[in-house]
Motif scaffolding. Sequence first.
Motif, short mmCIF file in Angstrom:
data_model
loop_
_atom_site.label_atom_id
_atom_site.label_comp_id
_atom_site.label_asym_id
_atom_site.label_seq_id
_atom_site.Cartn_x
_atom_site.Cartn_y
_atom_site.Cartn_z
N LEU A 202 8.48 -25.73 38.29
CA LEU A 202 9.61 -25.21 39.05
C LEU A 202 9.72 -23.70 38.90
O LEU A 202 9.90 -22.97 39.89
CB LEU A 202 10.90 -25.89 38.58
N ALA A 203 9.61 -23.21 37.66
CA ALA A 203 9.69 -21.77 37.42
C ALA A 203 8.58 -21.02 38.13
O ALA A 203 8.80 -19.92 38.67
CB ALA A 203 9.65 -21.49 35.92
N THR A 204 7.39 -21.60 38.15
CA THR A 204 6.26 -20.97 38.85
C THR A 204 6.53 -20.89 40.34
O THR A 204 6.29 -19.86 40.98
CB THR A 204 4.96 -21.75 38.58
N TYR A 205 7.03 -21.98 40.90
CA TYR A 205 7.34 -22.00 42.34
C TYR A 205 8.35 -20.92 42.71
O TYR A 205 8.22 -20.25 43.73
CB TYR A 205 7.94 -23.36 42.70
N LEU A 206 9.38 -20.78 41.88
CA LEU A 206 10.48 -19.88 42.23
C LEU A 206 10.24 -18.44 41.82
O LEU A 206 11.00 -17.55 42.20
CB LEU A 206 11.78 -20.38 41.59
N SER A 207 9.17 -18.20 41.03
CA SER A 207 8.96 -16.86 40.49
C SER A 207 8.72 -15.81 41.56
O SER A 207 9.04 -14.63 41.37
CB SER A 207 7.78 -16.88 39.50
N ASN A 208 8.15 -16.21 42.68
CA ASN A 208 7.90 -15.26 43.77
C ASN A 208 8.84 -15.46 44.95
O ASN A 208 8.56 -14.99 46.05
CB ASN A 208 6.44 -15.37 44.24
N GLN A 209 9.92 -16.18 44.71
CA GLN A 209 10.93 -16.39 45.74
C GLN A 209 12.15 -15.52 45.42
O GLN A 209 12.33 -15.04 44.31
CB GLN A 209 11.36 -17.87 45.76
N ASP A 210 12.97 -15.34 46.41
CA ASP A 210 14.26 -14.69 46.18
C ASP A 210 15.18 -15.76 45.61
O ASP A 210 16.01 -16.34 46.31
CB ASP A 210 14.82 -14.13 47.49
N ALA A 211 15.00 -16.05 44.32
CA ALA A 211 15.70 -17.17 43.71
C ALA A 211 16.10 -16.82 42.28
O ALA A 211 15.44 -16.06 41.59
CB ALA A 211 14.81 -18.41 43.71
N GLU A 212 17.19 -17.43 41.85
CA GLU A 212 17.66 -17.32 40.48
C GLU A 212 17.61 -18.72 39.87
O GLU A 212 18.24 -19.65 40.36
CB GLU A 212 19.10 -16.80 40.43
N LEU A 213 16.84 -18.85 38.79
CA LEU A 213 16.70 -20.13 38.12
C LEU A 213 17.46 -20.09 36.80
O LEU A 213 17.20 -19.25 35.93
CB LEU A 213 15.23 -20.45 37.85
N VAL A 214 18.40 -21.02 36.65
CA VAL A 214 19.21 -21.10 35.43
C VAL A 214 18.92 -22.42 34.74
O VAL A 214 19.07 -23.49 35.34
CB VAL A 214 20.72 -21.00 35.75
N GLU A 215 18.47 -22.36 33.48
CA GLU A 215 18.21 -23.56 32.70
C GLU A 215 19.34 -23.76 31.70
O GLU A 215 19.67 -22.85 30.93
CB GLU A 215 16.87 -23.45 31.97
N LEU A 216 19.91 -24.95 31.69
CA LEU A 216 21.00 -25.28 30.79
C LEU A 216 20.45 -25.92 29.51
O LEU A 216 19.79 -26.96 29.60
CB LEU A 216 21.98 -26.26 31.46
#
Length: 448
Positions: free
Chosen positions: A170-184
């Motif tokens: 998931l982190a790899t997919y979103l790394s080049n997107q305009d995205a903010e990934l928050v892990e709880l």
Amino acid sequence: MNTSHYCPHTPEEIQEMLAAIGVSSVEELFAPIPAELRCSTFNLPVGMSEFETYARLQSVAADNNQNLSLFIGGGFYDHIIPAAVDHLSGRAEFYTAYTPYQPECSQGTLQALFEYQTAICRLTGLDVSNASLYDGATGLAEAALMAMRATNRTKVVVDGCVSPIARQVLATYLSNQDAELVELPPLDGLLNREDLAKQLDANTAAVLVQYPNVFGGVEDFSGLADQAHAAGALLVTAVYPVALGILKSPGELGADIAVGDGQSLGNPLSFGGPSFGFIAARKAHIRNMPGRIVGETVDKNGKRGFVLTLQAREQHIKRHKATSNICSNQSLCALRGLIFLAAIGKQGLADLARLNRDKAEYAKACLAKLPGVVVLQTAPTFNEFTISLPKPAEAVVAALLDKGIAAGMPLGRFYTGSENMLVVTVTEKRSKKEIDQLVKALEVALCN
């Protein structure tokens, strides 16, 4: 350069091809390649006959330990596969079929995929399914992208109890997107509800949870969808399909999207693959689904037929409009999943799930009696549970491997401070004798 050992062409044929190209030797052919990038030698042995090659491969395969009692899970599971799955999926009509680029000429393949989609919808309690994805981890990432498109938001909140491997994808997919990934961070092996509430805001596209989670806990997510929807976000659940034989479906929990890995549905472990990923969603999100969807229709004579209804894939449409940049689905593995589900049926899946749970409960109770062993779960479990050991789990697992037992999945490599924690998995294939052997071997390992 001696080409006779690895090239199927005769020296005369090689000279003929070189002459047609306009070079005098193989060395001259490869001259444009810098010397530091060329192989110094291929160091290949003399060729062997078919019989000798087969014997050699058998010898190499024999180096693998094929007789382990497997108590490892974490997303890939050692389940029984009915003989019908191998027999039917191995028929040439299916085994040689690939992507239906001329779909209307591939009615058998399309019908199988349509039935597969139907099975996934019934399993997950959702409206639509595509014709499969690459695997469960990429399915989770694709679901996050779906939610971002559907909500026009960029924040994705993922529970730390979701598989670490899937979270890395998931982190790899979103790394080049305009995205903010928050892990709880997990809270006692469960979703931290207070942290989640703080992260739900006007930019949250999706909440991603796993059911059962990586620690084995089966959390009641009832009401979580309402909480996500109140903030304008979608709920995505990653599920273990066999567990759905007795657990509430994602649809019953109010989830918008469900994903998972279909390895446990009629596909062997095979050193990690191949398997298939599945994804299902509510009908409102069908246009944002990746991959292809097979639909049912009638032909000009009124006969039942099948077509590729939606083909939102990069080779079919403009790349910048594609919903996914992965072309691969896993039709043959998905077919195995369909045959598996059809063979055991609804009641059979429930019976299979109960068998998994009951055997895991027996193992849990036995292990809890060992000195220094603590079962960590406060929530119910399915066929996986986490125990804390008085020694590092990696060392204990290594000691048990010498006794023919793969004792579980150590968590230290994934979670800081969890070096003594071990996830134990018990499927229907593990006998009482094997479970008792695990308990005895673990007791000895902890005493040494």
